[in-house]
Design a protein around this motif. Structure first.
Motif, PDB file in Angstrom:
ATOM      1  N   GLY A 121       0.806  -1.211   0.000  1.00 32.61           N
ATOM      2  CA  GLY A 121       0.000   0.000   0.000  1.00 32.61           C
ATOM      3  C   GLY A 121       0.836   1.256   0.000  1.00 32.61           C
ATOM      4  N   VAL A 122       1.832   1.319   0.887  1.00 34.65           N
ATOM      5  CA  VAL A 122       2.680   2.507   0.926  1.00 34.65           C
ATOM      6  C   VAL A 122       3.521   2.616  -0.338  1.00 34.65           C
ATOM      7  CG1 VAL A 122       2.727   2.591   3.441  1.00 34.65           C
ATOM      8  CG2 VAL A 122       4.525   1.348   2.234  1.00 34.65           C
ATOM      9  N   THR A 123       3.909   1.480  -0.895  1.00 36.40           N
ATOM     10  CA  THR A 123       4.695   1.500  -2.128  1.00 36.40           C
ATOM     11  C   THR A 123       3.896   2.106  -3.271  1.00 36.40           C
ATOM     12  OG1 THR A 123       5.974  -0.440  -1.448  1.00 36.40           O
ATOM     13  CG2 THR A 123       5.921   0.058  -3.801  1.00 36.40           C
ATOM     14  N   ARG A 124       2.637   1.721  -3.385  1.00 34.14           N
ATOM     15  CA  ARG A 124       1.799   2.268  -4.458  1.00 34.14           C
ATOM     16  C   ARG A 124       1.609   3.771  -4.296  1.00 34.14           C
ATOM     17  NH1 ARG A 124      -3.596  -0.905  -5.310  1.00 34.14           N
ATOM     18  NH2 ARG A 124      -3.427   0.025  -7.382  1.00 34.14           N
ATOM     19  N   ALA A 125       1.426   4.212  -3.052  1.00 36.45           N
ATOM     20  CA  ALA A 125       1.238   5.647  -2.797  1.00 36.45           C
ATOM     21  C   ALA A 125       2.493   6.436  -3.141  1.00 36.45           C
ATOM     22  CB  ALA A 125       0.860   5.872  -1.340  1.00 36.45           C
ATOM     23  N   VAL A 126       3.657   5.916  -2.737  1.00 34.36           N
ATOM     24  CA  VAL A 126       4.915   6.613  -3.025  1.00 34.36           C
ATOM     25  C   VAL A 126       5.204   6.618  -4.520  1.00 34.36           C
ATOM     26  CG1 VAL A 126       7.419   6.490  -2.711  1.00 34.36           C
ATOM     27  CG2 VAL A 126       5.897   6.218  -0.739  1.00 34.36           C
ATOM     28  N   LEU A 127       4.920   5.516  -5.187  1.00 37.30           N
ATOM     29  CA  LEU A 127       5.144   5.457  -6.627  1.00 37.30           C
ATOM     30  C   LEU A 127       4.362   6.539  -7.355  1.00 37.30           C
ATOM     31  CD1 LEU A 127       6.118   4.115  -9.268  1.00 37.30           C
ATOM     32  CD2 LEU A 127       4.204   2.503  -9.045  1.00 37.30           C
ATOM     33  N   GLN A 128       3.082   6.653  -7.053  1.00 39.26           N
ATOM     34  CA  GLN A 128       2.236   7.589  -7.790  1.00 39.26           C
ATOM     35  C   GLN A 128       2.457   9.046  -7.394  1.00 39.26           C
ATOM     36  OE1 GLN A 128       0.737   6.554 -10.389  1.00 39.26           O
ATOM     37  NE2 GLN A 128       1.154   4.405  -9.908  1.00 39.26           N
ATOM     38  N   ASN A 129       2.741   9.291  -6.125  1.00 41.90           N
ATOM     39  CA  ASN A 129       2.756  10.662  -5.630  1.00 41.90           C
ATOM     40  C   ASN A 129       4.144  11.267  -5.435  1.00 41.90           C
ATOM     41  OD1 ASN A 129      -0.157  10.836  -5.371  1.00 41.90           O
ATOM     42  ND2 ASN A 129       0.064   9.424  -3.650  1.00 41.90           N
ATOM     43  N   VAL A 130       5.168  10.413  -5.468  1.00 34.75           N
ATOM     44  CA  VAL A 130       6.527  10.922  -5.278  1.00 34.75           C
ATOM     45  C   VAL A 130       7.457  10.482  -6.416  1.00 34.75           C
ATOM     46  CG1 VAL A 130       8.513  11.048  -3.734  1.00 34.75           C
ATOM     47  CG2 VAL A 130       6.200  10.904  -2.772  1.00 34.75           C
ATOM     48  N   ALA A 131       7.539   9.179  -6.653  1.00 34.87           N
ATOM     49  CA  ALA A 131       8.513   8.678  -7.628  1.00 34.87           C
ATOM     50  C   ALA A 131       8.204   9.136  -9.047  1.00 34.87           C
ATOM     51  CB  ALA A 131       8.584   7.156  -7.562  1.00 34.87           C
ATOM     52  N   ARG A 132       6.984   8.930  -9.485  1.00 39.25           N
ATOM     53  CA  ARG A 132       6.651   9.314 -10.860  1.00 39.25           C
ATOM     54  C   ARG A 132       6.808  10.815 -11.108  1.00 39.25           C
ATOM     55  NH1 ARG A 132       1.086   7.312 -12.912  1.00 39.25           N
ATOM     56  NH2 ARG A 132       1.939   8.047 -14.894  1.00 39.25           N
ATOM     57  N   PRO A 133       6.279  11.679 -10.253  1.00 37.89           N
ATOM     58  CA  PRO A 133       6.433  13.112 -10.508  1.00 37.89           C
ATOM     59  C   PRO A 133       7.885  13.590 -10.521  1.00 37.89           C
ATOM     60  CG  PRO A 133       4.708  12.722  -8.893  1.00 37.89           C
ATOM     61  CD  PRO A 133       5.417  11.424  -9.081  1.00 37.89           C
ATOM     62  N   ASN A 134       8.766  12.841  -9.821  1.00 36.75           N
ATOM     63  CA  ASN A 134      10.157  13.280  -9.705  1.00 36.75           C
ATOM     64  C   ASN A 134      11.140  12.433 -10.513  1.00 36.75           C
ATOM     65  OD1 ASN A 134      10.219  15.519  -7.507  1.00 36.75           O
ATOM     66  ND2 ASN A 134       8.870  13.952  -6.645  1.00 36.75           N
ATOM     67  N   GLY A 135      10.619  11.458 -11.262  1.00 35.76           N
ATOM     68  CA  GLY A 135      11.497  10.632 -12.090  1.00 35.76           C
ATOM     69  C   GLY A 135      12.456   9.772 -11.297  1.00 35.76           C
ATOM     70  N   ILE A 136      12.005   9.247 -10.148  1.00 38.11           N
ATOM     71  CA  ILE A 136      12.859   8.443  -9.273  1.00 38.11           C
ATOM     72  C   ILE A 136      12.590   6.955  -9.506  1.00 38.11           C
ATOM     73  CG2 ILE A 136      13.418   7.857  -6.883  1.00 38.11           C
ATOM     74  CD1 ILE A 136      14.396  10.606  -7.660  1.00 38.11           C
ATOM     75  N   VAL A 137      13.643   6.211  -9.772  1.00 39.78           N
ATOM     76  CA  VAL A 137      13.526   4.760  -9.904  1.00 39.78           C
ATOM     77  C   VAL A 137      13.319   4.144  -8.528  1.00 39.78           C
ATOM     78  CG1 VAL A 137      14.819   2.637 -10.404  1.00 39.78           C
ATOM     79  CG2 VAL A 137      14.840   4.535 -12.034  1.00 39.78           C
ATOM     80  N   MET A 138      12.342   3.253  -8.435  1.00 34.74           N
ATOM     81  CA  MET A 138      12.096   2.468  -7.226  1.00 34.74           C
ATOM     82  C   MET A 138      12.306   0.990  -7.543  1.00 34.74           C
ATOM     83  SD  MET A 138       8.470   4.114  -5.887  1.00 34.74           S
ATOM     84  CE  MET A 138       8.412   3.082  -4.404  1.00 34.74           C
ATOM     85  N   VAL A 139      13.080   0.300  -6.708  1.00 30.68           N
ATOM     86  CA  VAL A 139      13.185  -1.155  -6.801  1.00 30.68           C
ATOM     87  C   VAL A 139      12.783  -1.716  -5.443  1.00 30.68           C
ATOM     88  CG1 VAL A 139      14.619  -3.153  -7.333  1.00 30.68           C
ATOM     89  CG2 VAL A 139      15.067  -0.966  -8.477  1.00 30.68           C
ATOM     90  N   SER A 140      11.601  -2.295  -5.383  1.00 28.38           N
ATOM     91  CA  SER A 140      11.091  -2.810  -4.115  1.00 28.38           C
ATOM     92  C   SER A 140      11.558  -4.241  -3.892  1.00 28.38           C
ATOM     93  CB  SER A 140       9.562  -2.775  -4.091  1.00 28.38           C
ATOM     94  OG  SER A 140       9.100  -3.442  -2.922  1.00 28.38           O
ATOM     95  N   PRO A 141      12.057  -4.530  -2.681  1.00 29.25           N
ATOM     96  CA  PRO A 141      12.442  -5.905  -2.371  1.00 29.25           C
ATOM     97  C   PRO A 141      11.311  -6.747  -1.802  1.00 29.25           C
ATOM     98  CG  PRO A 141      13.135  -4.454  -0.598  1.00 29.25           C
ATOM     99  CD  PRO A 141      12.464  -3.578  -1.632  1.00 29.25           C
TER     100      PRO A 141
END
Length: 398
Positions: free
Chosen positions: A101-121
């Motif tokens: 849940g937190v991963t989905r929120a961070v992906l949409q609201n932080v990572a995508r707008p800022n072009g940050i790669v996320m690799v979740s373990p």
């Protein structure tokens, strides 16, 4: 919520580079919350990968770890922590999030707008497969869609005809429960009840009463080992409602049998894990590390691999810009289609950097036997276990 902690990272003189550029990588996982007994091992493994690259003298970048607490369950807190990583710390990539849940929120609201790669373990919700991600999101743990099939197979092989099913009221719990129920019923099993439970409650007697009323050969608990899942099991044992439990990955960790005691013996389940050569290597590396960690702890292998993939992709692209190096993740993880890539195991990140610099293709296997499929998620393997004498004893890998 714990405030962001800046983890120490050794700065070394890098052979071949006049001055290495400091590059910060964020580790956004639940240092507090329902999986906190696992996250220390996860973070230490990721940071060991960074230290390995720094010490190799083969990188143009000196990697610095910045830890932040996702809490696992509080999306607002996770987003705030992620925003700070990006805006205040200036990270160039993120290991995390951890819970779905937190991963989905961070992906949409932080990572995508800022072009940050996320690799979740460890974020395993099937919903992440279809989420829009601009090619920025990857995961080294497999989707729960696969775990549902594996658990259904195990239950059938055990002769289980019916199950009561309870799940954490979260993206992770909902997705996993749906996957288990769908796969089990498709094989002819009966799900007598499929009910949510909230984390953080002091009393689960009402939830257990409903589960007991529905009945079943055993109770499958798709929850978190340090929160509601543990509470459900204890309440079930105290009331005599159930004496045996099916345990998916979120319920796997040494803290659970320690908390429950001998009554948990005989319960069984599965967790994402690999029997690869790399897993054995990382186990030894973790025990010998300056900041030791347990390489057999869930999602620890995947954390080392998440950090390694980000750093090697940066090297392959010659850039720390997520919008640029994201295109190298699959190439690094899978190698050429003809199988010609040089296999890279834990402890060989310096070798990988040399090969990349020479223009030689690599196939990063790492600690979890990484192969990325579809939209950048792990094909994955699972360790089937049974709890005996308070320990998770491996039965087979699937």
């Amino acid at each position: 919520m714990k405030k962001i902690l800046l983890a120490s990272a050794a700065v070394v003189a890098l052979a071949g580079f006049a001055k290495a550029e400091d590059v910060k990588l964020g580790i956004l996982i639940g240092f507090t919350g329902p999986i906190e007994s696992l996250t220390g091992h996860m973070a230490n493994a990721a940071e060991m990968a960074m230290a390995e690259v720094n010490a190799s003298g083969k990188s143009a970048y000196n990697f610095v770890s910045v830890r932040a607490d996702s809490t696992c369950v509080d999306a607002a807190a996770a987003q705030a922590a992620a925003e700070r990583l990006v805006t205040a710390e200036g990270i160039k990539g993120m290991i995390g999030g951890d819970c779905s849940g937190v991963t989905r929120a961070v992906l949409q609201n932080v990572a995508r707008p800022n072009g940050i790669v996320m690799v979740s373990p460890s974020a395993t919700s099937p919903a992440l497969t279809a989420d829009e991600d601009d090619g920025l999101f990857f995961r080294t743990a497999p989707s729960d869609a696969r775990e549902g099939e594996v658990m259904a197979d195990i239950l059938m092989e055990k002769g289980v005809k019916s199950i009561a099913l309870t799940y954490s009221n979260s993206d992770y719990g909902k997705g996993l429960a749906e996957a288990i129920a769908s796969a089990f019923t498709a094989k002819g099993g009966v799900v007598t009840i499929n009910a949510a439970h909230d984390d953080g409650k002091a009393d689960y007697s009402a939830e257990v009463a409903a589960l007991a009323s529905a009945g079943g050969d055993l109770l499958v608990v798709a929850g978190y080992l340090d929160q509601g899942g543990k509470g459900i099991i204890q309440a079930s044992l105290d009331s005599g409602a159930f004496s045996q439990f099916g345990l998916p990955g979120g319920m796997v960790g040494d803290s659970l049998p320690l908390a429950i005691g001998p009554a948990l013996d005989g319960s069984y389940g599965q967790v994402a894990a690999s029997d690869s050569a790399g897993a054995a290597i990382l186990l030894e590396m973790g025990a010998a590390a300056a900041t030791a960690f347990d390489g057999s702890s869930p999602y620890t292998n995947e954390s080392y691999d998440a950090a390694a993939l980000i750093m090697l992709a940066m090297a392959a692209s010659g850039s720390t810009d997520g919008k640029v190096y994201k295109d190298k993740l699959l190439e690094i993880a899978n190698g050429p289609a003809d199988g010609s890539g040089v296999v890279i195991q834990p402890g060989e990140l310096g070798k990988a950097l040399e090969l990349i610099a020479a223009g030689t293709a690599i196939n990063y296997e790492g600690a979890s036997g990484v192969t990325l499929i579809g939209p950048g998620e792990s094909a994955g393997r699972y360790r089937q276990f049974e709890i005996k004498a308070g320990a998770y004893e491996t039965v087979i890998f699937r």
